[in-house]
Write a protein that holds these residues in place. Structure first.
Motif, short mmCIF file in Angstrom:
data_model
loop_
_atom_site.label_atom_id
_atom_site.label_comp_id
_atom_site.label_asym_id
_atom_site.label_seq_id
_atom_site.Cartn_x
_atom_site.Cartn_y
_atom_site.Cartn_z
N LEU A 139 -7.81 -3.98 1.67
CA LEU A 139 -8.04 -4.72 0.98
C LEU A 139 -5.96 -5.36 0.47
CD1 LEU A 139 -8.10 -6.88 -1.31
CD2 LEU A 139 -8.68 -5.40 -3.12
N ALA A 140 -5.91 -4.26 0.73
CA ALA A 140 -4.36 -4.03 0.94
C ALA A 140 -3.97 -4.31 1.86
CB ALA A 140 -3.40 -2.24 0.40
N SER A 141 -4.58 -3.96 3.22
CA SER A 141 -3.73 -4.53 4.46
C SER A 141 -3.83 -6.40 4.43
CB SER A 141 -4.79 -4.21 5.29
OG SER A 141 -4.67 -2.62 5.53
N GLY A 142 -5.14 -6.65 3.58
CA GLY A 142 -4.89 -8.43 3.65
C GLY A 142 -4.09 -8.90 3.03
N LEU A 143 -3.49 -8.06 2.00
CA LEU A 143 -2.36 -9.10 0.87
C LEU A 143 -0.85 -8.33 1.56
CD1 LEU A 143 -3.87 -7.73 -2.64
CD2 LEU A 143 -4.26 -10.04 -1.61
N HIS A 144 -1.04 -7.52 2.74
CA HIS A 144 0.10 -7.41 3.45
C HIS A 144 0.83 -6.38 1.93
CE1 HIS A 144 -0.53 -10.30 5.93
NE2 HIS A 144 -0.87 -10.69 5.07
N ARG A 145 0.34 -5.60 1.90
CA ARG A 145 0.79 -4.52 1.02
C ARG A 145 0.82 -2.98 1.17
NH1 ARG A 145 -0.02 -4.93 -4.98
NH2 ARG A 145 0.58 -2.87 -4.88
N TRP A 146 1.49 -3.48 2.93
CA TRP A 146 1.86 -1.71 3.55
C TRP A 146 2.40 -0.22 3.14
CZ3 TRP A 146 -1.42 -3.25 7.55
CH2 TRP A 146 -1.97 -4.68 7.62
N THR A 147 2.94 -1.00 1.87
CA THR A 147 3.87 0.30 2.01
C THR A 147 2.46 1.10 0.64
OG1 THR A 147 5.59 -0.49 1.24
CG2 THR A 147 5.30 1.61 -0.36
N THR B 79 -10.35 18.90 4.68
CA THR B 79 -10.51 17.48 5.54
C THR B 79 -11.13 16.29 4.83
OG1 THR B 79 -9.94 19.08 7.85
CG2 THR B 79 -10.81 16.84 7.94
N ALA B 80 -12.43 16.85 4.76
CA ALA B 80 -13.46 15.21 4.22
C ALA B 80 -12.99 15.11 3.16
CB ALA B 80 -14.83 16.05 3.91
N LEU B 81 -12.75 15.90 2.19
CA LEU B 81 -12.08 15.76 0.42
C LEU B 81 -10.73 14.60 0.66
CD1 LEU B 81 -13.51 18.65 -1.60
CD2 LEU B 81 -14.41 16.27 -1.58
N SER B 82 -9.55 15.19 1.26
CA SER B 82 -8.56 14.48 1.19
C SER B 82 -8.28 13.22 1.61
CB SER B 82 -7.75 15.39 2.35
OG SER B 82 -7.59 15.00 3.33
N ALA B 83 -9.48 12.01 2.07
CA ALA B 83 -9.35 11.10 2.25
C ALA B 83 -9.35 10.58 1.15
CB ALA B 83 -10.03 10.42 3.54
N VAL B 84 -10.86 11.01 0.22
CA VAL B 84 -11.32 10.03 -0.05
C VAL B 84 -9.98 10.08 -1.66
CG1 VAL B 84 -12.93 9.92 -2.37
CG2 VAL B 84 -13.16 11.07 0.12
N ALA B 85 -9.92 11.58 -2.03
CA ALA B 85 -8.84 11.65 -3.39
C ALA B 85 -7.59 10.69 -3.14
CB ALA B 85 -8.37 13.23 -2.86
N SER B 86 -7.02 10.38 -1.63
CA SER B 86 -6.14 9.75 -1.73
C SER B 86 -5.92 8.13 -2.19
CB SER B 86 -5.32 10.09 -0.37
OG SER B 86 -5.44 11.46 0.28
N GLY B 87 -7.41 8.02 -1.97
CA GLY B 87 -7.16 6.40 -1.66
C GLY B 87 -7.49 6.24 -3.27
N LEU B 88 -6.45 7.63 -3.70
CA LEU B 88 -7.09 6.43 -5.87
C LEU B 88 -5.49 5.78 -6.08
CD1 LEU B 88 -8.23 10.32 -7.27
CD2 LEU B 88 -9.42 8.19 -6.90
N VAL B 89 -5.08 6.06 -4.86
CA VAL B 89 -3.42 4.99 -4.84
C VAL B 89 -4.38 3.73 -5.00
CG1 VAL B 89 -2.28 7.11 -3.88
CG2 VAL B 89 -3.71 5.19 -2.35
N TYR B 90 -4.78 3.03 -4.12
CA TYR B 90 -6.14 1.93 -4.43
C TYR B 90 -5.99 1.32 -6.02
CZ TYR B 90 -5.16 2.40 0.90
OH TYR B 90 -4.81 2.85 1.94
N ASN C 59 7.38 -11.38 7.78
CA ASN C 59 7.97 -10.02 7.91
C ASN C 59 7.21 -9.28 7.99
OD1 ASN C 59 10.40 -8.37 8.34
ND2 ASN C 59 10.43 -8.49 5.74
N VAL C 60 6.63 -9.90 9.32
CA VAL C 60 6.33 -8.78 9.98
C VAL C 60 6.80 -7.01 11.07
CG1 VAL C 60 4.44 -8.92 12.55
CG2 VAL C 60 4.62 -10.73 11.37
N SER C 61 7.80 -7.97 11.26
CA SER C 61 8.54 -6.54 11.83
C SER C 61 8.94 -5.58 10.56
CB SER C 61 9.75 -6.53 12.14
OG SER C 61 11.00 -7.49 11.25
N ARG C 62 9.40 -5.81 9.36
CA ARG C 62 9.52 -4.65 8.42
C ARG C 62 8.25 -4.51 8.21
NH1 ARG C 62 8.71 -5.11 2.95
NH2 ARG C 62 9.81 -3.65 2.03
N HIS C 63 6.89 -4.81 7.87
CA HIS C 63 5.50 -4.29 7.71
C HIS C 63 5.19 -3.97 8.74
CE1 HIS C 63 4.88 -7.49 4.51
NE2 HIS C 63 4.81 -8.47 5.42
N MET C 64 5.59 -3.62 10.35
CA MET C 64 5.55 -2.89 11.17
C MET C 64 5.86 -1.18 10.96
SD MET C 64 4.53 -5.28 14.60
CE MET C 64 3.20 -5.91 15.08
#
Length: 445
Positions: A142-150, A185-196, A12-17
């Motif tokens: 890893l999430a992208s490879g598993l098509h976990r785009w949400t 700016t620097a810390l926000s990206a790392v903190a948000s990575g906890l969703v993985y 379902n590529v269009s949905r993932h996009m």
């Protein structure tokens, strides 16, 4: 045959996009909203200092990632079970390279800061976040490879939302400074990575029956071939921000970074198409689908770019203030640079997914070298305007070299990337209507 996890259907590529496009829509919109907050609180020089302090971190991410996030996307999309025995060593390597990168950033901070000791300290401070940023990149792959785009969308949106909210709070408290802006700016990206962590929780559901046909050295080999392209790509898009302080001034960088924030809105569709094409084409090669994606992305990017350029006199000064008026022509030039590069970015994803990441890397390397030469010549003379012109040339070279290689290797006509077709317009219209209907239903409920 590749093995896929439940709920990770690559078809379902269009949905993932569409899901991924939401994050790429939200990110520039959030940046546009937060940019006036930073601009009005810090001024031109302050905004330039924040960019100068964080730009080396972004460059270091490309250098020390070693192409591993893209390798994870490629191999996990083809054989998801490999994460059972390759995830841990890949994470360990990224931790070690991240620590090495932090040291390198600290040692070069004075040179990158133009001998400004306060700015050098900020560059070193931002560099401390590098190991965490690299590890988050692996989990995003890893999430992208598993098509976990949400999940990828949540992480990207949460990063920008966190920055926006914290910037707003600090601004209202009159506590938004260059230092606090750099840290957020620097810390926000790392903190948000906890969703993985959701991926680790669900690892037990990933089938383990497939043969271990992919070895660790295969992943590093692929990563090494694509690493040159990743590094060249970030040099093409970000080296101007690293060089502008020592070769021009922080004021010129302040104008330029605002223009980048605004112009990146024209890439909201392309970034989603590129990322999903890499994963989808790795799992199942469909040339017609990929080239249609390139044409649709080009159409959307051109339309968004035209709208921004046509309306910019109505809102730019109101948002950012008259001090940033030199950014207006830069926005238009950078939109042209973005649109020029759209078809070739999808061609680059096709090259990578079909086992030729080195060709994509060659394109980006040639473009990056050309871009750097132009920057060294133009920055001292034209400042931010010269950087924008260099970006147009670099993007044009990278895009068309990718398209050339796709033609030579896979017999894909260059016109298939560029010339829109009636069914492309139909497809975009249907998707737009579907999205609007979904939004209407959500609001009604």
């Amino acid at each position: 045959m590749s093995t896929t996890t439940a709920g990770s259907d690559p078809g379902n590529v269009s949905r993932h996009m569409a899901i991924t496009a939401f994050s790429y829509l939200f990110v520039p919109m959030a940046a546009i909203v937060s940019a006036p907050i930073l601009a009005n609180s810090l001024g031109v020089d302050g905004r330039g200092e924040v960019a100068a302090a964080t730009a080396p971190l972004m460059l270091a991410v490309a250098i020390f990632a070693l192409g591993l996030p893209q390798a994870v996307v490629h191999y996990v999309a083809a054989q998801p079970n490999i994460i059972r025995y390759l995830l841990r060593p890949v994470l360990l390597v990224q931790l070690l390279t991240g620590l090495t990168g932090t040291l390198v950033v600290a040692l070069t901070s004075s040179l990158l800061a133009g001998s400004d000791p306060n700015l050098a300290s900020l560059i070193g401070l931002a560099g401390l976040i590098l190991p965490g940023t690299l590890i988050v990149g692996i989990f995003r792959g890893l999430a992208s490879g598993l098509h976990r785009w949400t999940l990828v969308t949540i992480e990207r949106c949460l990063t920008e939302f966190t920055k926006l909210v914290v910037f707003l709070i600090l601004s209202l408290m009159d506590a938004l400074t260059v230092t606090s802006a750099v840290l957020v700016t620097a810390l926000s990206a790392v903190a948000s990575g906890l969703v993985y962590f959701a991926l680790l929780r669900n690892r037990g559901t990933i089938p383990a029956g497939a043969e271990r046909t992919i070895r660790l050295k295969d992943m590093f080999s692929f990563g090494g071939r694509i690493w040159i392209g990743s590094l060249s790509g970030i040099l093409l898009t970000r080296i101007s921000q690293v060089l502008m302080t020592p070769l021009a001034s922080v004021s010129q960088l302040g104008y330029y970074v605002i223009a980048v924030n605004v112009s990146d809105a024209s890439l909201l569709a392309n970034n989603a198409v590129r990322d999903v094409t890499l994963a989808a084409d790795s799992a199942q090669q469909k040339t017609a689908r990929a080239t249609m994606s390139a044409r649709c992305s080009l159409l959307i990017s051109a339309i968004v770019g035209i709208v921004i350029s046509a309306t910019i006199p109505l809102w730019f000064i109101r948002l950012f203030g008259s001090d940033f008026s030199p950014s207006i022509p830069l926005v238009i030039i950078l939109i042209i640079a973005n649109v020029v590069g759209v078809p070739g970015s999808v061609a680059g994803a096709i090259l990578s997914s079909r086992g030729y990441p080195g060709k994509r890397s060659t394109s980006l390397l040639v473009a990056a070298v050309t871009n750097i030469i132009l920057l060294l010549i133009l920055l001292p003379i034209l400042g931010a305007f010269g950087a924008a012109l260099a970006t147009v040339v670099g993007n044009f070279i990278a895009a068309n070299m990718n398209i050339y290689f796709s033609w030579r290797l896979f017999k894909i006509s260059p016109l298939d990337f560029y010339i829109p077709r009636y069914q492309d317009i139909q497809f975009i219209t249907r998707k737009a209507i579907r999205i609007l209907v979904s939004l209407k239903g959500t609001i009604t409920r």
